[in-house]
Design a protein around this motif. Structure first.
Motif, PDB file in Angstrom:
ATOM      1  N   ASP A 236       2.541  34.802   1.061  1.00 13.94           N
ATOM      2  CA  ASP A 236       2.022  36.265   1.426  1.00 13.94           C
ATOM      3  C   ASP A 236       3.373  37.069   2.102  1.00 13.94           C
ATOM      4  OD1 ASP A 236      -0.654  36.018   1.467  1.00 13.94           O
ATOM      5  OD2 ASP A 236      -0.927  35.687   3.626  1.00 13.94           O
TER       6      ASP A 236
ATOM      7  N   PRO B 199      -1.165  23.849   2.498  1.00 19.04           N
ATOM      8  CA  PRO B 199      -1.727  25.291   2.188  1.00 19.04           C
ATOM      9  C   PRO B 199      -1.277  26.367   3.219  1.00 19.04           C
ATOM     10  CG  PRO B 199      -3.578  23.326   2.118  1.00 19.04           C
ATOM     11  CD  PRO B 199      -2.310  22.968   2.713  1.00 19.04           C
ATOM     12  N   TYR B 200      -1.345  25.958   4.102  1.00 23.16           N
ATOM     13  CA  TYR B 200      -1.208  27.010   5.312  1.00 23.16           C
ATOM     14  C   TYR B 200       0.653  27.603   5.047  1.00 23.16           C
ATOM     15  CZ  TYR B 200       0.342  29.076   9.898  1.00 23.16           C
ATOM     16  OH  TYR B 200       0.919  29.769  10.830  1.00 23.16           O
TER      17      TYR B 200
ATOM     18  N   ASN C  34       0.707  29.437   1.716  1.00 23.80           N
ATOM     19  CA  ASN C  34       0.201  30.721   1.886  1.00 23.80           C
ATOM     20  C   ASN C  34       1.049  31.784   2.736  1.00 23.80           C
ATOM     21  OD1 ASN C  34      -2.156  31.854   0.445  1.00 23.80           O
ATOM     22  ND2 ASN C  34      -3.148  31.617   2.633  1.00 23.80           N
ATOM     23  N   ARG C  35       1.513  31.310   3.680  1.00 20.66           N
ATOM     24  CA  ARG C  35       2.207  32.117   4.673  1.00 20.66           C
ATOM     25  C   ARG C  35       3.613  32.620   4.136  1.00 20.66           C
ATOM     26  NH1 ARG C  35       4.657  30.499  10.330  1.00 20.66           N
ATOM     27  NH2 ARG C  35       5.848  29.406   8.802  1.00 20.66           N
TER      28      ARG C  35
ATOM     29  N   SER D 209      -5.577  28.763  -1.678  1.00 17.43           N
ATOM     30  CA  SER D 209      -6.584  29.420  -0.635  1.00 17.43           C
ATOM     31  C   SER D 209      -7.783  29.587  -1.034  1.00 17.43           C
ATOM     32  CB  SER D 209      -5.575  30.751  -0.410  1.00 17.43           C
ATOM     33  OG  SER D 209      -6.198  31.288   0.894  1.00 17.43           O
TER      34      SER D 209
ATOM     35  N   ASN E 105       2.851  33.204  -5.471  1.00 19.05           N
ATOM     36  CA  ASN E 105       1.620  33.756  -5.049  1.00 19.05           C
ATOM     37  C   ASN E 105       0.293  33.332  -5.630  1.00 19.05           C
ATOM     38  OD1 ASN E 105       1.042  35.640  -3.139  1.00 19.05           O
ATOM     39  ND2 ASN E 105       0.915  37.177  -4.518  1.00 19.05           N
TER      40      ASN E 105
ATOM     41  N   ALA F  80      -0.333  29.867  -4.192  1.00 20.53           N
ATOM     42  CA  ALA F  80      -1.116  29.913  -3.009  1.00 20.53           C
ATOM     43  C   ALA F  80      -2.510  30.629  -2.955  1.00 20.53           C
ATOM     44  CB  ALA F  80      -0.168  30.892  -1.990  1.00 20.53           C
ATOM     45  N   ASP F  81      -2.730  31.476  -3.826  1.00 17.72           N
ATOM     46  CA  ASP F  81      -3.966  32.148  -3.968  1.00 17.72           C
ATOM     47  C   ASP F  81      -5.044  31.133  -4.297  1.00 17.72           C
ATOM     48  OD1 ASP F  81      -3.350  34.847  -3.058  1.00 17.72           O
ATOM     49  OD2 ASP F  81      -3.579  35.856  -5.172  1.00 17.72           O
TER      50      ASP F  81
END
Lengths: 175, 175
Positions: free
Chosen positions: B46, B38-39, B42-43, A49, A42, A45-46
């Motif tokens: 999340d 990144p996509y 991130n997914r 992002s 997390n 990814a944060d």
DNA sequence: GCAATATAGTTTCTTGTGAAACCATTTGTC
DNA sequence: GACAAATGGTTTCACAAGAAACTATATTGC
């Protein structure tokens, strides 16, 4: 497989390895967040992002939701909001707002489907294509720089692992 | 929409290639999000976060920020808000609110430091320890289930890759 | 054909968050 | 010691995003 001094958990996600063994108190529930996958993933990814979002915002004035819609449109050309929800895992309200913003800026076109008036077919306008033609290489260059320190094998394995986790998440989720 | 065409590019994150077809139609900028790190990252993050958050909320009525504070406290026992900001990458306002909520619930104790009245020393109360004693195993069990399909090697490699990405991000960031 | 129900998408409401303003204390500098 | 700058932490403000209510269209059952 190497059997090393991996701590209790099957994979090593566990805690307290600093040797404060028998200091007399009760066994403290302890969790080493830096070895806790959800936390690490997390945070990573944060950060990624945040960086990317900053680039999108600065150079193109779009947010992540809008970017995702554009990217999927570049891939499929004809889409509906519903499908985008499925692909991106975004809330339908969020997609709705992103679509609206993109339409207002003339980057995408939206028209009721012939077969079902509830549905709106979406596709890129020339302006949208143009923006993507400039944005996509930027995004790819940024990603290339990010993964520059990974070997091709590591990169592939990373995607593999993410795939496995996603599938496992599916399995866990439906319960 | 199975996207399995592995395309070129150093690592595979790819898109529309050259083929500049002269005047008229420009080459479509295309980005396969499913191969865009990144996509994907991130997914995945999340989804994991959503699941875990749901568990925390349902069973213990705490949110992610609060959970992070608790976990770090279990690890270090004596902390300040500032340090937590550093460890967790959370905004200081967010930390402040989490700390306040936890104090209101009697899970942590907070008192001005003797040496510097601006600073507040934080530590777990017995109630906080108790909650963690129940929550931590839950979290670990959940993680174990999540990574159950990864081999020990894959798990280790995943952490390695994340570490590399984080360090690279640092490098990219300071520019 | 017409209720009842489902579906795609929008809008409203609420909440959590980051940015910036703010407050209190500490640390320098003279 | 006194004033300026810095620092830890809180509060205010603006806004994005999810939940739920809502609108409009489609579909199903009778």
């Amino acid at each position: 497989m190497e059997v090393d001094e991996r701590s209790s958990g099957e994979h090593g996600a566990s805690a307290g390895e600093e040797g404060d063994a028998g200091s007399g108190s009760l066994p403290r529930a302890e969790l080493d967040l830096s070895q806790f996958l959800p936390y690490r993933l997390n945070r990573l990814a944060d950060r990624i992002s945040d960086e990317l979002e900053r680039m999108y915002a600065e150079r193109y004035d779009i947010n992540v939701a809008q970017w995702r819609v554009l990217a999927w449109l570049s891939h499929c050309d004809e889409l509906t909001a519903k499908k985008i929800c499925g692909y991106t895992n975004m809330d339908k309200a969020r997609v709705s707002r992103a679509v609206q913003a993109l339409e207002d800026r003339g980057l995408i076109h939206r028209e009721p489907s012939v077969h079902d008036q509830r549905v709106h077919d979406l596709h890129l306008t020339p302006a949208g294509e143009e923006l993507l033609a400039s944005l996509v290489p930027d995004a790819q260059a940024w990603e290339a720089e990010l993964v520059a320190t990974l070997s091709v094998g590591e990169y592939r394995d990373l995607f593999n692992a993410m795939g496995k986790l996603e599938r496992q998440l599916e399995r866990i989720g439906r319960r």
